[in-house]
Design a protein around this motif. Structure first.
Motif, PDB file in Angstrom:
ATOM      1  N   SER A   1      -3.924   2.601   6.465  1.00 53.74           N
ATOM      2  CA  SER A   1      -5.332   2.940   6.226  1.00 53.74           C
ATOM      3  C   SER A   1      -6.169   1.704   5.947  1.00 53.74           C
ATOM      4  CB  SER A   1      -5.432   3.906   5.046  1.00 53.74           C
ATOM      5  OG  SER A   1      -4.959   3.287   3.860  1.00 53.74           O
TER       6      SER A   1
ATOM      7  N   ARG B   1       0.809  -1.222   0.000  1.00 58.71           N
ATOM      8  CA  ARG B   1       0.000   0.000   0.000  1.00 58.71           C
ATOM      9  C   ARG B   1       0.844   1.275   0.000  1.00 58.71           C
ATOM     10  NH1 ARG B   1      -4.556  -1.380   4.675  1.00 58.71           N
ATOM     11  NH2 ARG B   1      -5.134  -3.467   3.916  1.00 58.71           N
ATOM     12  N   GLY B   2       2.014   1.205   0.639  1.00 61.83           N
ATOM     13  CA  GLY B   2       2.832   2.412   0.776  1.00 61.83           C
ATOM     14  C   GLY B   2       4.053   2.454  -0.120  1.00 61.83           C
TER      15      GLY B   2
ATOM     16  N   ALA C   1      -0.731   5.484   4.118  1.00 57.32           N
ATOM     17  CA  ALA C   1      -1.382   4.631   3.122  1.00 57.32           C
ATOM     18  C   ALA C   1      -1.353   3.168   3.558  1.00 57.32           C
ATOM     19  CB  ALA C   1      -0.701   4.790   1.764  1.00 57.32           C
TER      20      ALA C   1
ATOM     21  N   ARG D   1       3.426   7.560   2.990  1.00 52.56           N
ATOM     22  CA  ARG D   1       3.491   6.138   2.639  1.00 52.56           C
ATOM     23  C   ARG D   1       3.027   5.267   3.811  1.00 52.56           C
ATOM     24  NH1 ARG D   1       7.210   4.881  -1.857  1.00 52.56           N
ATOM     25  NH2 ARG D   1       7.982   6.811  -2.785  1.00 52.56           N
TER      26      ARG D   1
END
Length: 383
Positions: A383, A339-340, A380, A377
């Motif tokens: 989350s 995700r990051g 993200a 990052r």
């Protein structure tokens, strides 16, 4: 296949798995591996190139190191430790610092004997203890006022040990041992008869004006300390694969035999480059490199303000506590990448319960500009 108990508890670094998952995507922030983009000393590059051109390093001999490098190591250690090592009898050149660890363990321990390490510690130390047949005894590092500190009360409980295998600054935490820590180590060594095996690979990479104490300058330790060093970290010469061991002549006689039969000889071309780095009158860029690493470290800590990141006192990496964010380390590592777009290694092979809850962030190979969106990052990933 026939089982081998030495491998029962040995784990891989996990670095290579994270690196493979990250691939070659230029958007991924590479915080998983202990490389550096800070260049090596020009004098070392020139000496290595000259040796290649002249063919002066293309030999098996001498097995335990070129005299020019042994003498350079002795001079460097005299300044750091105050001990005058005999370059021929008390110093052995090895193929990198970690290649020295197994010969030292074979020369100082018997199968099943305890070796004291910190939790967390460098996986290359911990897993070599297991492979040698010795038994790791982990003493925790604790977070106090936002910094890693050695749990001296736990250390004082050690009643049996063949060796204490310690780093300062330590990987992966960046913990720096102070004089009180080393005095506690001296008491354990005196009580148990243990050697101190001191991995000094990052000795001068300290931050915030932190004073660094070499254990050989603490009463009771010089005569039982075996120093392992290399040019990989301070001199940014990872690919040269040159390290050394220094210690009292009696144990070094055994270490010399084990080192020769472990790798026979370290590369001759690279040895000449290492000698040039150690004798460079300009300082080989060590101070400038440390200042750059501190700027990167401070950027990481500033970016992650409010998250459970533990400030390092030195070295090339710091740790973030995954469990304090409600995740295990492997899950945080996976989310950071997916995700990051951050490659970071879970510390599952780097100690016991303290290590296993953390993910390592290596800041030595990414400039400040690239680190400046680390918080976004992380956000993200979480989350």
């Amino acid at each position: 296949m026939r089982p081998n108990s030495r491998f029962a508890d040995v784990r891989t670094f996990d670095i290579d798995a994270v690196a493979a998952a990250a691939g070659a995507d230029p958007d991924v922030l590479r915080l998983e591996n202990l490389d550096t983009d800070v260049p090596p000393p020009p004098a070392a590059v020139a000496a290595t190139t000259r040796s290649l051109d002249e063919g002066t390093g293309n030999s098996w001999l001498p097995f335990t190191g070129l005299p020019v490098l042994c003498e350079a190591v002795a001079a460097d250690l005299r300044e750091r430790t105050g001990v005058g090592y005999d370059p021929l009898r008390e110093i052995v050149i090895t193929s990198g610092g970690t290649s020295a660890v197994m010969p030292v363990l074979l020369a100082t321990t018997q199968p099943g004997e305890p070796v004291v390490l910190t939790d967390p510690t460098y996986a290359g130390l911990l897993q070599r203890v297991r492979l040698s047949g010795a038994r790791p005894h982990l003493v925790p590092l604790r977070v106090e006022r936002g910094r890693w500190r050695l749990d001296r009360e736990a250390l004082e409980q050690v009643r049996s040990a063949a060796a204490l295998l310690l780093m300062s600054p330590s990987m992966p935490s960046g913990a720096v041992l102070d004089r009180d820590d080393w005095e506690a180590v001296a008491r354990v060594c005196d009580r148990t008869g243990a050697y101190l095996v001191y991995d000094a690979a990052m000795e001068r990479i300290v931050f915030d004006g932190e004073s660094h104490v070499n254990p050989c300058r603490v009463d009771g330790l010089a005569g039982r300390t075996i120093v392992i060093g290399s040019v990989s970290k301070e001199y940014r010469m990872i690919g040269w694969r040159i390290g050394w061991v220094a210690g009292p002549a009696d144990v070094m006689a055994r270490i010399r035999v084990a080192a020769v039969y472990n790798t026979t000889v370290a590369g001759g071309f690279q040895q000449r480059g290492a000698a040039a780095a150690l004798t460079d009158p300009s300082g080989a860029g060590v101070a400038e490199a440390v200042a750059e690493y501190q700027a990167r470290h401070d950027t990481v800590v500033r970016q992650l303000d409010g998250l459970p990141v533990v400030r390092a006192a030195g070295g090339w990496s710091c740790l973030v506590d995954a469990e304090a964010m409600g995740l295990d380390a492997a899950t945080l590592s996976a989310r950071l990448l997916e995700r990051g777009r951050v490659a970071a290694t879970p510390m599952t092979a780097w100690g016991g319960p303290v290590a296993r809850r953390h993910v390592r962030l290596v800041f030595s190979n990414e400039p400040v500009e690239r680190l400046s969106d680390l918080r976004a990052r992380f956000d993200a990933a979480l989350s």
